[in-house]
Design an enzyme around this catalytic site. Structure first.
Site, PDB file in Angstrom:
ATOM      1  N   SER A   1       0.963  -1.532   0.321  1.00  0.00           N
ATOM      2  CA  SER A   1      -0.302   0.399  -0.038  1.00  0.00           C
ATOM      3  C   SER A   1       1.039   1.332  -0.143  1.00  0.00           C
ATOM      4  CB  SER A   1      -0.796  -0.453   1.524  1.00  0.00           C
ATOM      5  OG  SER A   1      -1.032   0.916   1.254  1.00  0.00           O
TER       6      SER A   1
ATOM      7  N   TYR B   1      -1.684  -2.001   9.746  1.00  0.00           N
ATOM      8  CA  TYR B   1      -1.718  -1.418   8.836  1.00  0.00           C
ATOM      9  C   TYR B   1      -0.348  -0.943   7.922  1.00  0.00           C
ATOM     10  CZ  TYR B   1      -3.939  -0.981   4.370  1.00  0.00           C
ATOM     11  OH  TYR B   1      -3.829  -1.416   2.907  1.00  0.00           O
TER      12      TYR B   1
HETATM   13  N1  LIG Z   1      -8.489  -1.045  -1.596  1.00  0.00           N
HETATM   14  C1  LIG Z   1      -7.534   0.643  -1.713  1.00  0.00           C
HETATM   15  O1  LIG Z   1      -7.243   2.108  -1.796  1.00  0.00           O
HETATM   16  C2  LIG Z   1      -6.251  -0.171  -1.813  1.00  0.00           C
HETATM   17  C3  LIG Z   1      -4.909   0.708  -0.794  1.00  0.00           C
HETATM   18  C4  LIG Z   1      -4.178   0.288  -0.943  1.00  0.00           C
HETATM   19  C5  LIG Z   1      -3.716  -1.481  -0.582  1.00  0.00           C
HETATM   20  N2  LIG Z   1      -4.815  -2.429  -0.462  1.00  0.00           N
HETATM   21  C6  LIG Z   1      -4.470  -3.750  -0.934  1.00  0.00           C
HETATM   22  O2  LIG Z   1      -5.113  -4.031  -1.272  1.00  0.00           O
HETATM   23  C7  LIG Z   1      -4.924  -5.539  -1.268  1.00  0.00           C
HETATM   24  C8  LIG Z   1      -7.053  -5.770  -1.684  1.00  0.00           C
HETATM   25  O3  LIG Z   1      -7.504  -5.414  -1.092  1.00  0.00           O
HETATM   26  P1  LIG Z   1      -9.546  -4.424  -2.086  1.00  0.00           P
HETATM   27  O4  LIG Z   1      -8.831  -3.353  -1.093  1.00  0.00           O
HETATM   28  O5  LIG Z   1      -8.904  -5.308  -3.056  1.00  0.00           O
HETATM   29  O6  LIG Z   1     -10.025  -5.098  -0.691  1.00  0.00           O
HETATM   30  P2  LIG Z   1     -11.291  -6.363  -0.603  1.00  0.00           P
HETATM   31  O7  LIG Z   1     -12.115  -6.146   0.698  1.00  0.00           O
HETATM   32  O8  LIG Z   1     -12.234  -5.958  -2.015  1.00  0.00           O
HETATM   33  O9  LIG Z   1     -10.352  -7.405  -1.241  1.00  0.00           O
HETATM   34  C9  LIG Z   1      -9.864  -8.113   0.194  1.00  0.00           C
HETATM   35  C10 LIG Z   1     -10.492  -9.771  -0.177  1.00  0.00           C
HETATM   36  O10 LIG Z   1      -9.328 -10.101   0.838  1.00  0.00           O
HETATM   37  C11 LIG Z   1      -9.892 -11.524   1.816  1.00  0.00           C
HETATM   38  N3  LIG Z   1      -9.766 -11.688   2.559  1.00  0.00           N
HETATM   39  C12 LIG Z   1      -9.802 -11.015   4.288  1.00  0.00           C
HETATM   40  N4  LIG Z   1      -9.596 -11.789   4.911  1.00  0.00           N
HETATM   41  C13 LIG Z   1      -8.287 -13.028   4.539  1.00  0.00           C
HETATM   42  C14 LIG Z   1      -7.930 -13.728   5.482  1.00  0.00           C
HETATM   43  N5  LIG Z   1      -7.574 -14.120   6.598  1.00  0.00           N
HETATM   44  N6  LIG Z   1      -7.506 -14.694   4.333  1.00  0.00           N
HETATM   45  C15 LIG Z   1      -7.797 -14.836   3.001  1.00  0.00           C
HETATM   46  N7  LIG Z   1      -8.153 -13.734   1.854  1.00  0.00           N
HETATM   47  C16 LIG Z   1      -8.947 -13.086   3.269  1.00  0.00           C
HETATM   48  C17 LIG Z   1     -11.409 -10.195   1.498  1.00  0.00           C
HETATM   49  O11 LIG Z   1     -12.978 -11.246   1.937  1.00  0.00           O
HETATM   50  C18 LIG Z   1     -11.528 -10.157   0.206  1.00  0.00           C
HETATM   51  O12 LIG Z   1     -12.067 -10.017  -1.272  1.00  0.00           O
HETATM   52  C19 LIG Z   1      -5.552  -5.638   0.203  1.00  0.00           C
HETATM   53  O13 LIG Z   1      -3.865  -5.866   0.852  1.00  0.00           O
HETATM   54  C20 LIG Z   1      -5.387  -3.983   0.986  1.00  0.00           C
HETATM   55  O14 LIG Z   1      -4.654  -3.891   2.107  1.00  0.00           O
HETATM   56  C21 LIG Z   1      -6.132  -0.963  -1.420  1.00  0.00           C
END
Ligand SMILES: NC(=O)c1ccc[n+]([C@@H]2O[C@H](COP(=O)([O-])OP(=O)(O)OC[C@H]3O[C@@H](n4cnc5c(N)ncnc54)[C@H](O)[C@@H]3O)[C@@H](O)[C@H]2O)c1
Length: 276
Positions: A147, A160
């Site tokens: 991130s 985080y």
């Molecule tokens: N959306 C943003 O703005 C953003 C920004 C920076 C980083 N990220 C990172 O992107 C990655 C994906 O997140 P996203 O934004 O698509 O969110 P999201 O919530 O849409 O997807 C995350 C997925 O991870 C799954 N998950 C949660 N706990 C879990 C576990 N213990 N084992 C397996 N799966 C699990 C959830 O069920 C979900 O399907 C994450 O690592 C997040 O930190 C997101």
């Protein structure tokens, strides 16, 4: 630099957190390239729906329930992926959650949950998959989702910040160790800014012993700089093709990271980005 996988068609990607957001977008984009995909997630209903949608698009997709904070669950995922497709060329350690806490108030349960998913998940992924990737004799590429909180420290999301800065270090040392050992493994670290996903409702997956307010979706859905997960997936594909390490979706954070580095010369405190 160039990537090391060559033609991606027929190769296999494993994507954790593949039922939603960035993970699902990566599965769709890789599938459109003719790759086999294995999506893994803790949300059964979303996982089945995601797999069905991928299959309907003609993607060779498989799905497996996996809790990335559990080493045995990741080992079972690896067994499944190798049984289904014979090899794994791309591993995306992407599952993630976020929780709001002040650093002096965060409960140990809260730290354990976020570090378990966001940091131990990628560590278990590397520990489990990379030896098998090396033993296969074919090149492999690991993409770890960090991130902007991996390169800057945001207020209010202490676990985080700590987890994602660990993911950046994990990615850097994977690249360095692979290079030093002469094994054909590349690493990339994905550091997105705001992306329109369900991350703001991370509490839907939190253990019952983790208390506190929901992270909230407002900042994620209304931010003018928010981008769609499909754009992120395109950047990830480019990085695999080009062999890029850093995958930065929002250049302004790179400027803040440069300010952070400059502060080291003077001893000034690091820049504090606006809370999300
Ligand atoms: N959306 C943003 O703005 C953003 C920004 C920076 C980083 N990220 C990172 O992107 C990655 C994906 O997140 P996203 O934004 O698509 O969110 P999201 O919530 O849409 O997807 C995350 C997925 O991870 C799954 N998950 C949660 N706990 C879990 C576990 N213990 N084992 C397996 N799966 C699990 C959830 O069920 C979900 O399907 C994450 O690592 C997040 O930190 C997101």
């Amino acid at each position: 630099m160039a990537g090391i996988l060559g033609n991606l068609s027929g190769k296999t990607a494993v994507i954790t957190g593949g039922a939603s957001g960035i993970g699902l977008a990566m599965a769709e984009r890789f599938g459109a390239e003719g790759m086999n995909v294995v999506i893994a997630d803790v949300e059964d209903t979303a996982l089945t729906a995601a797999n069905d949608s991928l299959l309907a698009k003609g993607v060779e997709s498989r799905a497996m329930r996996c809790d990335v904070s559990d080493l045995g669950s990741i080992e079972a995922l690896a067994d499944f992926a190798y049984e289904e497709f014979g090899n794994v060329h791309v591993l995306c350690n992407n599952a993630g959650v976020v929780h709001r806490d002040l650093v002096w108030e965060a409960s140990i349960e809260s730290w354990n949950w976020v570090l378990g998913v966001d940091l131990w998940g990628p560590i278990y992924g590397v520990k489990t998959f990379v030896p098998r990737m090396i033993a296969s004799g074919e090149p492999g590429h690991v993409v770890n989702t960090a991130s902007t909180a991996g390169i800057l420290t945001f207020p209010g999301i202490c676990s985080y910040d700590v987890a994602k800065q660990g993911v950046v270090a994990l990615s850097e040392v994977l690249l360095a160790d692979a290079r030093n050992a002469g094994v054909p493994i590349l690493a990339s670290v994905l550091c997105p800014g705001v992306v329109r996903t369900k991350i703001g409702t991370s509490e839907r997956n939190r253990p019952g012993n983790v208390q506190g307010a929901a992270f909230g979706t407002k900042g994620l859905t209304t931010a003018t700089e928010a981008i769609d997960p499909e754009e992120v997936a395109e950047r990830v594909l480019d990085a695999i093709r080009e062999g890029h390490f850093w995958i930065m979706t929002h250049p302004r954070y790179v400027g803040l990271a440069q300010d952070r580095a400059k502060a080291m010369e003077t001893g000034a405190p690091p820049p504090v980005p606006s809370p999300i």
